[in-house]
Design a protein around this motif. Sequence first.
Motif, PDB file in Angstrom:
ATOM      1  N   PRO A 259       0.039  46.898  10.704  1.00  0.00           N
ATOM      2  CA  PRO A 259      -0.399  47.759   9.614  1.00  0.00           C
ATOM      3  C   PRO A 259      -1.417  48.824  10.037  1.00  0.00           C
ATOM      4  O   PRO A 259      -1.759  49.691   9.241  1.00  0.00           O
ATOM      5  CB  PRO A 259      -1.039  46.769   8.643  1.00  0.00           C
ATOM      6  N   THR A 260      -1.924  48.740  11.261  1.00  0.00           N
ATOM      7  CA  THR A 260      -3.051  49.616  11.601  1.00  0.00           C
ATOM      8  C   THR A 260      -2.572  50.952  12.160  1.00  0.00           C
ATOM      9  O   THR A 260      -1.406  51.128  12.497  1.00  0.00           O
ATOM     10  CB  THR A 260      -4.009  48.921  12.593  1.00  0.00           C
ATOM     11  N   SER A 261      -3.527  51.880  12.251  1.00  0.00           N
ATOM     12  CA  SER A 261      -3.186  53.264  12.595  1.00  0.00           C
ATOM     13  C   SER A 261      -2.676  53.387  14.025  1.00  0.00           C
ATOM     14  O   SER A 261      -2.022  54.368  14.365  1.00  0.00           O
ATOM     15  CB  SER A 261      -4.412  54.148  12.409  1.00  0.00           C
ATOM     16  N   ASP A 262      -2.965  52.393  14.887  1.00  0.00           N
ATOM     17  CA  ASP A 262      -2.459  52.486  16.262  1.00  0.00           C
ATOM     18  C   ASP A 262      -1.083  51.845  16.421  1.00  0.00           C
ATOM     19  O   ASP A 262      -0.569  51.745  17.524  1.00  0.00           O
ATOM     20  CB  ASP A 262      -3.466  51.901  17.268  1.00  0.00           C
TER      21      ASP A 262
ATOM     22  N   GLY B 156      -8.091  38.533   9.241  1.00  0.00           N
ATOM     23  CA  GLY B 156      -6.889  39.077   9.886  1.00  0.00           C
ATOM     24  C   GLY B 156      -7.080  40.526  10.310  1.00  0.00           C
ATOM     25  O   GLY B 156      -8.059  41.181   9.961  1.00  0.00           O
ATOM     26  N   GLU B 157      -6.085  41.010  11.058  1.00  0.00           N
ATOM     27  CA  GLU B 157      -6.163  42.356  11.618  1.00  0.00           C
ATOM     28  C   GLU B 157      -6.228  43.412  10.516  1.00  0.00           C
ATOM     29  O   GLU B 157      -7.011  44.363  10.595  1.00  0.00           O
ATOM     30  CB  GLU B 157      -4.930  42.564  12.502  1.00  0.00           C
ATOM     31  N   SER B 158      -5.432  43.237   9.461  1.00  0.00           N
ATOM     32  CA  SER B 158      -5.420  44.285   8.444  1.00  0.00           C
ATOM     33  C   SER B 158      -6.690  44.256   7.593  1.00  0.00           C
ATOM     34  O   SER B 158      -7.173  45.305   7.166  1.00  0.00           O
ATOM     35  CB  SER B 158      -4.150  44.208   7.583  1.00  0.00           C
TER      36      SER B 158
ATOM     37  N   ILE C  60       6.377  41.921   1.657  1.00  0.00           N
ATOM     38  CA  ILE C  60       4.994  41.947   2.145  1.00  0.00           C
ATOM     39  C   ILE C  60       4.053  41.471   1.027  1.00  0.00           C
ATOM     40  O   ILE C  60       3.137  40.680   1.263  1.00  0.00           O
ATOM     41  CB  ILE C  60       4.606  43.363   2.634  1.00  0.00           C
ATOM     42  N   ALA C  61       4.322  41.935  -0.209  1.00  0.00           N
ATOM     43  CA  ALA C  61       3.489  41.522  -1.351  1.00  0.00           C
ATOM     44  C   ALA C  61       3.549  40.005  -1.533  1.00  0.00           C
ATOM     45  O   ALA C  61       2.520  39.348  -1.750  1.00  0.00           O
ATOM     46  CB  ALA C  61       3.949  42.246  -2.619  1.00  0.00           C
ATOM     47  N   VAL C  62       4.744  39.429  -1.427  1.00  0.00           N
ATOM     48  CA  VAL C  62       4.915  37.977  -1.568  1.00  0.00           C
ATOM     49  C   VAL C  62       4.132  37.235  -0.480  1.00  0.00           C
ATOM     50  O   VAL C  62       3.480  36.214  -0.743  1.00  0.00           O
ATOM     51  CB  VAL C  62       6.420  37.590  -1.505  1.00  0.00           C
ATOM     52  N   PHE C  63       4.167  37.786   0.736  1.00  0.00           N
ATOM     53  CA  PHE C  63       3.432  37.181   1.854  1.00  0.00           C
ATOM     54  C   PHE C  63       1.958  37.009   1.481  1.00  0.00           C
ATOM     55  O   PHE C  63       1.371  35.949   1.708  1.00  0.00           O
ATOM     56  CB  PHE C  63       3.577  38.076   3.092  1.00  0.00           C
ATOM     57  N   PHE C  64       1.363  38.034   0.896  1.00  0.00           N
ATOM     58  CA  PHE C  64      -0.063  37.956   0.540  1.00  0.00           C
ATOM     59  C   PHE C  64      -0.282  37.070  -0.685  1.00  0.00           C
ATOM     60  O   PHE C  64      -1.252  36.323  -0.758  1.00  0.00           O
ATOM     61  CB  PHE C  64      -0.643  39.357   0.323  1.00  0.00           C
TER      62      PHE C  64
ATOM     63  N   ALA D 165      -4.318  47.957   1.294  1.00  0.00           N
ATOM     64  CA  ALA D 165      -3.511  49.175   1.119  1.00  0.00           C
ATOM     65  C   ALA D 165      -2.770  49.528   2.412  1.00  0.00           C
ATOM     66  O   ALA D 165      -1.650  50.045   2.375  1.00  0.00           O
ATOM     67  CB  ALA D 165      -4.407  50.329   0.681  1.00  0.00           C
ATOM     68  N   SER D 166      -3.405  49.212   3.562  1.00  0.00           N
ATOM     69  CA  SER D 166      -2.816  49.606   4.837  1.00  0.00           C
ATOM     70  C   SER D 166      -1.460  48.953   5.100  1.00  0.00           C
ATOM     71  O   SER D 166      -0.656  49.467   5.862  1.00  0.00           O
ATOM     72  CB  SER D 166      -3.773  49.262   5.982  1.00  0.00           C
ATOM     73  N   ASN D 167      -1.188  47.812   4.440  1.00  0.00           N
ATOM     74  CA  ASN D 167       0.077  47.137   4.695  1.00  0.00           C
ATOM     75  C   ASN D 167       1.285  47.863   4.101  1.00  0.00           C
ATOM     76  O   ASN D 167       2.420  47.563   4.456  1.00  0.00           O
ATOM     77  CB  ASN D 167       0.032  45.692   4.191  1.00  0.00           C
ATOM     78  N   ARG D 168       1.030  48.807   3.174  1.00  0.00           N
ATOM     79  CA  ARG D 168       2.144  49.571   2.609  1.00  0.00           C
ATOM     80  C   ARG D 168       2.911  50.278   3.730  1.00  0.00           C
ATOM     81  O   ARG D 168       4.138  50.416   3.660  1.00  0.00           O
ATOM     82  CB  ARG D 168       1.612  50.593   1.594  1.00  0.00           C
TER      83      ARG D 168
END
Lengths: 413, 413
Positions: free
Chosen positions: B73-76, A190-192, B101-105, B114-117
Amino acid sequence: MTVTIEIFSQGEEIITGQTVDSNSAWLSEQVVALGFKVTRHSTVGDDLNDLTTLLNEIAQRADCCLCTGGLGPTSDDLTAEAVAKAFALPLTFDAVAYAQIAVFFEQRNRPMPASNRKQAMLPQGALRIDNTLGTAPGFAVKHGRCWFAFMPGVPAEMRHLFKATIKAYLQQHFKVQPSHLVTLKTVGIGESALQERIKDIPLPPSVQLGFRAGTEDVQTKLLFPFAYPSDDKQRLVTQFVAQIGDFVFAIDGLEQPASNLVAVIAAELNATRQTVAVIETLSQGLIAAKCIGQPWLIQSLYQPTLERLTAQFGLALNQMDLMDTALRLGQLVRQQSGADFALVQLLDSSASNAQDEPMVLYTVLATAHGAYPQTLTVSGKLQRKQNQAALMALDLLRRFLQGKHTIVCHEYA
Amino acid sequence: MTVTIEIFSQGEEIITGQTVDSNSAWLSEQVVALGFKVTRHSTVGDDLNDLTTLLNEIAQRADCCLCTGGLGPTSDDLTAEAVAKAFALPLTFDAVAYAQIAVFFEQRNRPMPASNRKQAMLPQGALRIDNTLGTAPGFAVKHGRCWFAFMPGVPAEMRHLFKATIKAYLQQHFKVQPSHLVTLKTVGIGESALQERIKDIPLPPSVQLGFRAGTEDVQTKLLFPFAYPSDDKQRLVTQFVAQIGDFVFAIDGLEQPASNLVAVIAAELNATRQTVAVIETLSQGLIAAKCIGQPWLIQSLYQPTLERLTAQFGLALNQMDLMDTALRLGQLVRQQSGADFALVQLLDSSASNAQDEPMVLYTVLATAHGAYPQTLTVSGKLQRKQNQAALMALDLLRRFLQGKHTIVCHEYA
């Protein structure tokens, strides 16, 4: 030097959502390749005030603007009128444009409707852009610092005017330097997770990093400025590939032409004249469908019931160990079909059957020298799971053909 | 009262033309149906200045704005940051969003990067819009007179958030009078042939007529203003259906819920618990793939070589009369699979094999009481022909199930 360009689409059918605006994407792609920086896309409907307001805004913001739509013969086609009003350039009769429109109708043995005369009225001082495909000529005007080109909204006519006239004008009148895009294509990540893997690579400020998640792949994009040293480019791409690993199935923009997962597989199989047979469950025909036009796919069977599927091949179904069943089925399908490879995908239907629940797949690639198993959980909407199931089966084959070592071989018993 | 709404798409992939923005058209269509007036579409790339400038412009122009993209989640992915900056609403941690988001994973058995935070950081005071399909929650804020809703750019997630939350909010908070859209769905007939068939029907000036050609159907759209008399509506639709004929497989917006070709077939088959088995050639798995999630499809076989296919069923191949072979194969497939219906599609491969040439298909629907043949020439790019082949086979089944009389029955010999 950065030269900014905006794309402006006009039309009630676009603003109300009856038509998807594909012109903006096409024009953007063209001018990005030339080295322009596209800063904004805008759309308004057939409203004179909205049109003049937007034209004046753009004239103050951009170096250049490409406009589509609103050049037709009917009363709701307002672009020329809006340009005349916004930039104080009264509409004047263009005899050459009128003659061209008359010829268009003559050639088709149709009388010219009176309404088409309107299309020969251009803003004073505008440069006419001839249109051999339709009745609406395009035109260009400069206002403030911004050069505006107006084209018909019909995609074929728009593309024709751009290629025949506007592209050359842009290249001659603006000093732009084409940038260079390199795209790393992956599936199964995935992207992340991609972002996580590459986060420690130092990225030169002039290189732009982007991602795109589509149905066929997830792309990591590196946009290099003009004249970026070739060795540095190669070094950075190599670092990215090393971090992302075997998920990368193709690199576009670095010597090789643009590719996709099936094309990568096809290149390997066609070189060795090898063939593939497929058993699909969750992917339900989509593995075969993605391989359209590929002669190496010699058979695909979709069979939703494991009992019926195993019975058809005279196998006992081992519900306790579906991977074992998949391995034995792979061997049989290879033998019976005469294919060099068999891809067998079994869905664990003992688990929940709710369409939106995660599902477990046992996929096997059977080869002449052993089999490669892949256990996979797919989740999301049913269509998404179907697509993932198809992509991951194809990716198992791709990894084998590219000699990737992240798949495990099971010797036949 | 006119309530204005703007559509705002964010993303480097759109502004550079890598992706065609279909979200704007979809959202426009939805809100036009609710009674809003769409005044502008705008797109900018991943640039904080461009984003904040545009947000402030829209806040002064529109009553409402629907925004897509830039929530990843990314920097862009800069949308939340741009909203925070433009409207002076500092980003604050949303514990509920983080837990989602945590449940999704967790559900996917994957560690949360970490980036998803970042996706749990929302502008102060924003209304969170839950997203059960992805990791990015949407959110809404009001600035000046304008209510902004922010959604992910992934079309499936965007549509989900709009339908589940945003639509109801718009209906409750804005006094708009919905117009009423009726859509006639067809396959097997093109846009210009449709226009030709309906051109003599007198259309009241308040009713807006539109067309849309997609991969799954060609749609004729009638948009009626609020409070248009129900009887007049019904009468006009009936006139259209009478002119277009049996090509119409569904009418959306007139009592029945929205439908598609597979759903129309499923409604008939599920009611009678009947099943279907399929043989595919040119459609290459796509008939099966389109029927994802349908229990009545019990088997599909793709087999590119007619010799191998007929041999597999112990049939002699009659190259001189492929329809005869298709008829006999249909009967056999029905018997061997135990399905109530068999759809058999044979490609005349004796003709040109060039991928872009027209191709001739012999398709048969075998039933308990006879078979229905369909001879079809498909043209265009290979993918288009594949799709047409799948749609037309399914449409043959649809016509039989709906009792349409434009297909001819061949009795079994």
